[in-house]
Motif scaffolding. Structure first.
Motif, PDB file in Angstrom:
ATOM      1  N   THR A  21       6.219  13.062   0.594  1.00 56.80           N
ATOM      2  CA  THR A  21       6.986  11.678   0.261  1.00 56.80           C
ATOM      3  C   THR A  21       5.903  10.532   0.359  1.00 56.80           C
ATOM      4  O   THR A  21       5.174  10.334   1.423  1.00 56.80           O
ATOM      5  N   THR A  22       6.283   9.519  -0.319  1.00 57.56           N
ATOM      6  CA  THR A  22       5.335   8.286  -0.502  1.00 57.56           C
ATOM      7  C   THR A  22       6.357   7.100  -0.094  1.00 57.56           C
ATOM      8  O   THR A  22       7.307   7.077  -0.274  1.00 57.56           O
ATOM      9  N   MET A  23       5.608   6.219   0.655  1.00 58.73           N
ATOM     10  CA  MET A  23       6.334   4.943   0.944  1.00 58.73           C
ATOM     11  C   MET A  23       5.751   3.831   0.757  1.00 58.73           C
ATOM     12  O   MET A  23       4.169   3.880   1.007  1.00 58.73           O
ATOM     13  N   GLU A  24       6.053   2.622   0.200  1.00 62.75           N
ATOM     14  CA  GLU A  24       5.299   1.426  -0.022  1.00 62.75           C
ATOM     15  C   GLU A  24       5.621   0.499   1.222  1.00 62.75           C
ATOM     16  O   GLU A  24       6.840   0.152   1.336  1.00 62.75           O
ATOM     17  N   ILE A  25       4.661   0.061   1.651  1.00 64.79           N
ATOM     18  CA  ILE A  25       4.719  -0.995   2.781  1.00 64.79           C
ATOM     19  C   ILE A  25       3.963  -2.018   2.541  1.00 64.79           C
ATOM     20  O   ILE A  25       2.517  -1.663   2.109  1.00 64.79           O
ATOM     21  N   PRO A  26       4.027  -3.441   2.842  1.00 59.02           N
ATOM     22  CA  PRO A  26       3.235  -4.529   2.815  1.00 59.02           C
ATOM     23  C   PRO A  26       1.839  -4.102   3.498  1.00 59.02           C
ATOM     24  O   PRO A  26       1.878  -3.516   4.916  1.00 59.02           O
ATOM     25  N   ASN A  27       0.732  -4.724   3.029  1.00 57.65           N
ATOM     26  CA  ASN A  27      -0.532  -4.506   3.911  1.00 57.65           C
ATOM     27  C   ASN A  27      -1.203  -5.521   4.270  1.00 57.65           C
ATOM     28  O   ASN A  27      -2.287  -5.733   5.079  1.00 57.65           O
ATOM     29  N   GLY A  28      -0.248  -6.648   4.118  1.00 56.07           N
ATOM     30  CA  GLY A  28      -0.529  -8.026   4.899  1.00 56.07           C
ATOM     31  C   GLY A  28      -1.260  -9.104   4.156  1.00 56.07           C
ATOM     32  O   GLY A  28      -1.557 -10.142   4.395  1.00 56.07           O
ATOM     33  N   ASN A  29      -1.797  -8.484   2.839  1.00 49.17           N
ATOM     34  CA  ASN A  29      -2.403  -9.478   1.688  1.00 49.17           C
ATOM     35  C   ASN A  29      -1.131  -9.937   0.752  1.00 49.17           C
ATOM     36  O   ASN A  29      -0.402  -9.318   0.503  1.00 49.17           O
ATOM     37  N   TYR A  30      -1.654 -11.095   0.307  1.00 49.40           N
ATOM     38  CA  TYR A  30      -0.669 -11.673  -0.818  1.00 49.40           C
ATOM     39  C   TYR A  30      -1.303 -12.249  -1.996  1.00 49.40           C
ATOM     40  O   TYR A  30      -2.519 -12.573  -2.091  1.00 49.40           O
ATOM     41  N   ASN A  31      -0.779 -12.203  -3.236  1.00 44.08           N
ATOM     42  CA  ASN A  31      -1.254 -12.699  -4.418  1.00 44.08           C
ATOM     43  C   ASN A  31      -0.729 -14.142  -4.580  1.00 44.08           C
ATOM     44  O   ASN A  31       0.733 -14.029  -4.606  1.00 44.08           O
TER      45      ASN A  31
ATOM     46  N   GLY B 269       0.848  -1.293  -0.074  1.00 44.94           N
ATOM     47  CA  GLY B 269      -0.056  -0.160  -0.031  1.00 44.94           C
ATOM     48  C   GLY B 269       0.875   1.173  -0.042  1.00 44.94           C
ATOM     49  O   GLY B 269       1.953   1.260   0.585  1.00 44.94           O
ATOM     50  N   THR B 270       0.298   2.217  -0.541  1.00 47.01           N
ATOM     51  CA  THR B 270       1.040   3.617  -0.684  1.00 47.01           C
ATOM     52  C   THR B 270       0.700   4.506   0.404  1.00 47.01           C
ATOM     53  O   THR B 270      -0.506   4.717   0.645  1.00 47.01           O
ATOM     54  N   PHE B 271       1.439   4.938   1.035  1.00 42.59           N
ATOM     55  CA  PHE B 271       1.220   5.846   2.312  1.00 42.59           C
ATOM     56  C   PHE B 271       1.995   7.355   1.922  1.00 42.59           C
ATOM     57  O   PHE B 271       3.229   7.223   1.403  1.00 42.59           O
ATOM     58  N   VAL B 272       1.205   8.288   2.334  1.00 48.65           N
ATOM     59  CA  VAL B 272       1.853   9.712   2.040  1.00 48.65           C
ATOM     60  C   VAL B 272       2.393  10.237   3.311  1.00 48.65           C
ATOM     61  O   VAL B 272       1.844  10.233   4.247  1.00 48.65           O
ATOM     62  N   LEU B 273       3.755  10.488   3.387  1.00 48.10           N
ATOM     63  CA  LEU B 273       4.327  11.047   4.664  1.00 48.10           C
ATOM     64  C   LEU B 273       4.505  12.548   4.538  1.00 48.10           C
ATOM     65  O   LEU B 273       3.853  13.165   3.457  1.00 48.10           O
ATOM     66  N   ALA B 274       4.794  13.243   5.654  1.00 47.87           N
ATOM     67  CA  ALA B 274       4.893  14.590   5.549  1.00 47.87           C
ATOM     68  C   ALA B 274       5.926  15.131   4.457  1.00 47.87           C
ATOM     69  O   ALA B 274       6.807  14.562   4.141  1.00 47.87           O
ATOM     70  N   GLY B 275       5.571  16.218   3.728  1.00 49.34           N
ATOM     71  CA  GLY B 275       6.363  16.846   2.744  1.00 49.34           C
ATOM     72  C   GLY B 275       5.927  16.146   1.285  1.00 49.34           C
ATOM     73  O   GLY B 275       6.572  16.436   0.416  1.00 49.34           O
TER      74      GLY B 275
END
Length: 306
Positions: free
Chosen positions: A131-141, A123-129
């Motif tokens: 900036t975006t960061m990709e972290i696992p959301n717990g689901n798998y394909n 999942g993509t999370f928007v940080l301060a400023g």
């Protein structure tokens, strides 16, 4: 049950993306923590059983069976009229089912991840400023999943959310009743606090170990004794209080005077006749073991033979 709770916590805190390599690590952490907690619980139950005179104290060290034994050593109390042995037997059976499902789940998880047949979703999370960061959301394909592992993928995708969830919920409810009965017996004054603590956190073994030296008692008898003690303190206060609208010594004062005048004609009678116990009717419902033994030395399976 504590093993899987600890494993989930370790995965959440340290190794979120188990797809990469770290499944063995959080399972090892969970195993070590579980072993420590298990020893505390087993020693606590064994100590209680030996002191209180219960038979088959070896059950305290046997996995799953010691869940049933918690009800055995709590037989001085009932919960909603049910004997604790019945509740603990149901809890032990449900826990066995939960452990079996948990083992199946982790076997499937190991086969899928070790073979590289699952890719985590990010999942993509928007940080301060911005900036975006990709972290696992717990689901798998699934990725190149062979047909012989279709069952493992189904287990990984559905077992925990749709089956284990309900089994765990039933186990939590049974454990709540069982813990309340146990701590009412061996920690009457703080049974609610200890029960809630053990339900929320996997610390049952430690808390049981902390109260292992307490003498078992019927909770209704404990409440009656506490109310009698408070009643006696109230009587002493009324007889010996200083000051107030009646002067020193309460309404009859020192020397038995009322407002310093008429003496109390019943003072001597009250001294010679103790007051009637206003809580005498609050008996021990389910207080003593119905098996007819003093000290709880009955066969722990007696109640299951009827």
């Amino acid at each position: 049950m504590e093993f899987f709770e600890t494993a989930d916590l370790a995965e959440l805190l340290f190794f979120t993306d188990v797809y990469k390599q770290y499944m063995w690590a959080y399972l090892l952490i969970a195993g070590l923590v579980f072993a420590i907690l298990y020893v505390f619980k087993a020693v606590a139950l064994y100590t209680i059983a030996k002191r209180e005179g219960y038979k088959n104290s070896w059950m305290a060290f046997v996995p799953l069976i010691n869940t049933y034994y918690v009800g055995v050593v709590s037989d001085k109390n009932k919960i909603y009229g049910a004997k604790p042995q019945y509740i603990s037997l149901a809890a032990a059976l449900v826990e066995t089912a939960y452990v079996a499902l948990g083992i199946l789940y982790y076997v499937a998880k190991f086969l899928i991840f070790k073979g590289g047949y699952a890719a985590p979703e990010y999942g993509t999370f928007v940080l301060a400023g911005g900036t975006t960061m990709e972290i696992p959301n717990g689901n798998y394909n699934p990725v190149n999943l062979p047909e012989n592992l279709d069952w493992a993928w189904w287990v990984l995708s559905h077992l925990q959310d749709y089956i284990m969830y309900w089994v765990q919920l039933a186990l939590i409810i049974l454990n709540v009743f069982l813990l309340i009965t146990f701590f009412r017996t061996y920690a009457s004054s703080r049974y609610l606090l200890f029960s809630i603590l053990c339900v929320i956190f996997p610390v049952t073994g430690i808390v049981m170990f902390a109260v292992r030296n307490n003498k078992g008692q019927n909770y209704a008898e404990y409440v009656r004794e506490q109310r009698q003690r408070q009643y006696r303190m109230y009587q002493d206060y009324m007889r010996n209080s200083q000051g107030g609208q009646f002067g020193p010594g309460g309404p009859y004062g020192q020397g038995g005077s009322y407002y310093g005048g008429n003496t109390d004609p019943y003072a001597q009678q009250r001294q010679n006749t103790p007051p009637e116990d206003p809580f005498g009717g609050l008996g021990a419902s389910g207080g003593s073991s119905e098996s007819g033994n003093e000290g709880g030395s009955a066969d722990p399976f007696d109640d299951l033979k009827n």
